[in-house]
Write a protein that holds these residues in place. Structure first.
Motif, PDB file in Angstrom:
ATOM      1  N   ILE A  63     125.778  47.324  11.178  1.00  0.00           N
ATOM      2  CA  ILE A  63     126.746  46.225  11.085  1.00  0.00           C
ATOM      3  C   ILE A  63     127.870  46.344  12.115  1.00  0.00           C
ATOM      4  CG2 ILE A  63     128.317  47.139   9.313  1.00  0.00           C
ATOM      5  CD1 ILE A  63     127.023  43.633   9.101  1.00  0.00           C
ATOM      6  N   ILE A  64     128.328  47.554  12.403  1.00  0.00           N
ATOM      7  CA  ILE A  64     129.439  47.718  13.342  1.00  0.00           C
ATOM      8  C   ILE A  64     129.081  47.204  14.734  1.00  0.00           C
ATOM      9  CG2 ILE A  64     131.003  49.372  14.445  1.00  0.00           C
ATOM     10  CD1 ILE A  64     131.557  48.736  11.439  1.00  0.00           C
ATOM     11  N   PRO A  65     127.967  47.631  15.336  1.00  0.00           N
ATOM     12  CA  PRO A  65     127.612  47.075  16.654  1.00  0.00           C
ATOM     13  C   PRO A  65     127.353  45.562  16.600  1.00  0.00           C
ATOM     14  CG  PRO A  65     126.345  49.066  16.234  1.00  0.00           C
ATOM     15  CD  PRO A  65     127.058  48.713  14.957  1.00  0.00           C
ATOM     16  N   ALA A  66     126.792  45.090  15.487  1.00  0.00           N
ATOM     17  CA  ALA A  66     126.536  43.644  15.361  1.00  0.00           C
ATOM     18  C   ALA A  66     127.845  42.868  15.360  1.00  0.00           C
ATOM     19  CB  ALA A  66     125.741  43.358  14.088  1.00  0.00           C
TER      20      ALA A  66
ATOM     21  N   ASN B 279     129.429  42.260  18.746  1.00  0.00           N
ATOM     22  CA  ASN B 279     128.766  41.268  19.585  1.00  0.00           C
ATOM     23  C   ASN B 279     128.984  39.837  19.099  1.00  0.00           C
ATOM     24  OD1 ASN B 279     127.655  43.143  21.399  1.00  0.00           O
ATOM     25  ND2 ASN B 279     126.025  43.601  19.945  1.00  0.00           N
ATOM     26  N   VAL B 280     129.796  39.655  18.071  1.00  0.00           N
ATOM     27  CA  VAL B 280     130.069  38.311  17.565  1.00  0.00           C
ATOM     28  C   VAL B 280     130.958  37.582  18.563  1.00  0.00           C
ATOM     29  CG1 VAL B 280     131.224  37.023  15.731  1.00  0.00           C
ATOM     30  CG2 VAL B 280     129.808  38.987  15.167  1.00  0.00           C
TER      31      VAL B 280
END
Length: 92
Positions: A81-84, A87-88
């Protein structure tokens, strides 16, 4: 990309977030301005849960909204979730 299980964990994480914000909002003065980071709080409590054992661990995981998951599931979730979130698209 989140797995189906991680998508379901996000629903639980959202529930924790709303419960936390309601609890904090009910304790503050109406004129105060408090803005905690529910994600940071969840991550800290998840790290604490990984060091807990047995009943305490289970209760912490459930309180975080991740009932039915183990600590490894939480670690995998936050690793995804953190890398995702980074990239938001943050344009408005």
């Amino acid at each position: 990309m989140l797995t189906r299980g991680q998508q379901e964990m996000t629903v639980g994480a959202n529930g924790f977030t709303f419960d936390l914000m309601r609890a904090l909002g009910s304790k503050e003065d109406p004129g105060s301005n408090v803005f905690p980071s529910p994600l940071s709080i969840q991550m800290c409590l998840a790290m604490a849960a990984s060091g807990a054992s047995d009943e305490t661990r289970r209760e912490m995981v459930e309180t975080l909204g991740f009932k039915g998951n183990d600590v490894q599931d939480l670690e995998d979730y936050f690793k995804t979730i953190i890398p995702a979130l980074q990239n938001v698209d943050n344009t408005t």
